[in-house]
Design an enzyme around this catalytic site. Structure first.
Site, PDB file in Angstrom:
ATOM      1  N   LYS A 114      10.709  55.172 -11.215  1.00 42.61           N
ATOM      2  CA  LYS A 114      10.868  54.520 -10.086  1.00 42.61           C
ATOM      3  C   LYS A 114      12.372  53.904 -10.003  1.00 42.61           C
ATOM      4  O   LYS A 114      11.732  52.285  -9.958  1.00 42.61           O
ATOM      5  CB  LYS A 114      10.146  53.694 -10.418  1.00 42.61           C
ATOM      6  CG  LYS A 114       9.487  52.895  -9.546  1.00 42.61           C
ATOM      7  CD  LYS A 114       7.802  52.776  -9.049  1.00 42.61           C
ATOM      8  CE  LYS A 114       6.948  52.047  -7.828  1.00 42.61           C
ATOM      9  NZ  LYS A 114       7.107  52.732  -6.616  1.00 42.61           N
TER      10      LYS A 114
HETATM   11  N1  PMP Z   1       5.205  58.612  -5.442  1.00 42.64           N
HETATM   12  C1  PMP Z   1       6.068  56.928  -4.816  1.00 42.64           C
HETATM   13  C2  PMP Z   1       7.130  58.431  -4.432  1.00 42.64           C
HETATM   14  C3  PMP Z   1       5.858  56.710  -5.168  1.00 42.64           C
HETATM   15  O1  PMP Z   1       6.572  55.540  -4.892  1.00 42.64           O
HETATM   16  C4  PMP Z   1       4.179  55.487  -5.519  1.00 42.64           C
HETATM   17  C5  PMP Z   1       3.661  54.045  -5.340  1.00 42.64           C
HETATM   18  N2  PMP Z   1       4.494  53.009  -5.771  1.00 42.64           N
HETATM   19  C6  PMP Z   1       3.516  56.683  -5.720  1.00 42.64           C
HETATM   20  C7  PMP Z   1       3.421  57.269  -6.091  1.00 42.64           C
HETATM   21  C8  PMP Z   1       1.948  56.361  -6.774  1.00 42.64           C
HETATM   22  O2  PMP Z   1       2.424  55.576  -7.254  1.00 42.64           O
HETATM   23  P1  PMP Z   1       0.874  54.498  -7.750  1.00 42.64           P
HETATM   24  O3  PMP Z   1      -0.200  54.784  -7.953  1.00 42.64           O
HETATM   25  O4  PMP Z   1       1.388  53.631  -9.102  1.00 42.64           O
HETATM   26  O5  PMP Z   1       1.142  52.784  -7.165  1.00 42.64           O
END
Ligand code: PMP
Length: 307
Positions: free
Chosen positions: A159
């Site tokens: 991330k």
């Molecule tokens: N993929 C990406 C690229 C994201 O930015 C997110 C949002 N955080 C997600 C998937 C979904 O992750 P989460 O369920 O942890 O919010």
């Protein structure tokens, strides 16, 4: 100025109004995108008059994993992370749905893109947020002409702020072409994820989603969806998905903290299923909102009450 900008943020080890939490333009993270972040939601339940932070511990764990991958020093213990989050929400008297952005950034003013031997700092702020994507109607998605970054380039798992240029290219392309959201293929040509969401499809009652080796972010809501499905006796398979399998799926939806559960009506102008929200999506979506709003006691361990 919006009211929330006068509420506290955590910045450089202190609680100060969000409007005053500003960085020097020479900051390493601004020059080289050397930062990583999280996105957490707080759900306000009016009948219980309480705000619930969803998956606080999972977000902390993922941030720690990002720090490890990206060679950051940040090792904040969960208890401290929890206290900072709760203090911001309590002192800001947050009583509405909100989104919290924890992030860790290379804070010194030195030149040269590198990760080791550069100081890093932690910051956290909150903003009001209801829908990020419109979850009441079906979304029109487009398979992007941009390929998802691979794990050996900029790992989506971490991330990292810099990786979001990849997301931004795909999202802008999709919006400017008249779609609502982009779907990435990965370097192997398989379906990966949305610009800020994981992706699920349903075929013959089975839930299918790309695995952790598909260059996806390890989504926290992705895992929740799998758990909800399991609790309902719906089988989930994690495997490669080809582009055209999207077109013939019975149902396709996005999952994510921002997106929540957002169903997809069409992909590349092919209607998915019968063009309505499918029964599996609808069951999972309903349960998801019950859990987030503290109306499913068996899942209350995912919630941190603020008051
Ligand atoms: N993929 C990406 C690229 C994201 O930015 C997110 C949002 N955080 C997600 C998937 C979904 O992750 P989460 O369920 O942890 O919010």
């Amino acid at each position: 100025m919006e009211d929330f900008e006068t509420r506290p943020a955590y910045f450089e080890g202190k609680f100060i109004p969000l409007k005053d939490a500003n960085l020097n333009i020479r900051t390493h993270a601004l020059q080289y995108a050397t930062a990583f972040f999280g996105g957490m939601r707080g759900y306000f339940n009016a009948s219980k008059n309480n705000l619930y932070v969803f998956h606080l511990e999972d977000h902390h764990r993922r941030l720690r994993q990002s720090a490890k991958i990206l060679q950051f020093h940040w090792k904040m213990p969960f208890e401290e992370f929890r206290e900072i989050t709760l203090k911001i929400l309590r002192e800001g008297n947050w009583r509405e749905n909100c989104y919290m952005r924890p992030f860790v950034y290379k804070s010194d003013l030195s030149m040269s893109p590198r990760l080791h031997n550069v100081e890093d700092k932690f910051a956290l702020y909150a903003i009001p947020l209801n829908d990020y994507l419109d979850t009441k109607r079906g979304l029109k998605a487009q398979v992007s002409s941009w390929v998802r970054l691979s794990d050996n380039q900029i790992p989506a798992r971490a991330k990292a702020t810099g990786g979001y240029i990849n997301s931004a290219l795909a999202k802008s392309e999709a919006l400017e072409n008249g779609f609502d959201e982009a779907i990435f293929l990965n370097q192997h040509g398989f379906v990966c994820e949305g610009s800020a969401e994981n992706l699920f499809l349903v075929r013959d009652g089975v839930l299918v989603t790309p695995g952790y080796n598909a260059s996806i972010l390890e989504g926290i809501i992705r895992r929740t969806v799998i758990e909800i499905a399991q609790s309902m006796g719906i089988k989930t398979v994690e495997r490669d998905i080809s582009r055209t399998e999207l077109y013939v799926a019975d149902e396709v939806f996005f999952s994510g903290t921002g997106a929540q559960i957002a169903w997809i009506e069409s992909i590349d102008r092919r209607i998915i299923g019968d063009g309505k929200m499918g029964s599996v999506t609808s069951k999972i979506r309903e349960k998801f909102f019950q859990i987030a709003n503290a109306e499913a006691p068996e899942f209350n361990h995912y919630l941190t009450p603020v008051y």
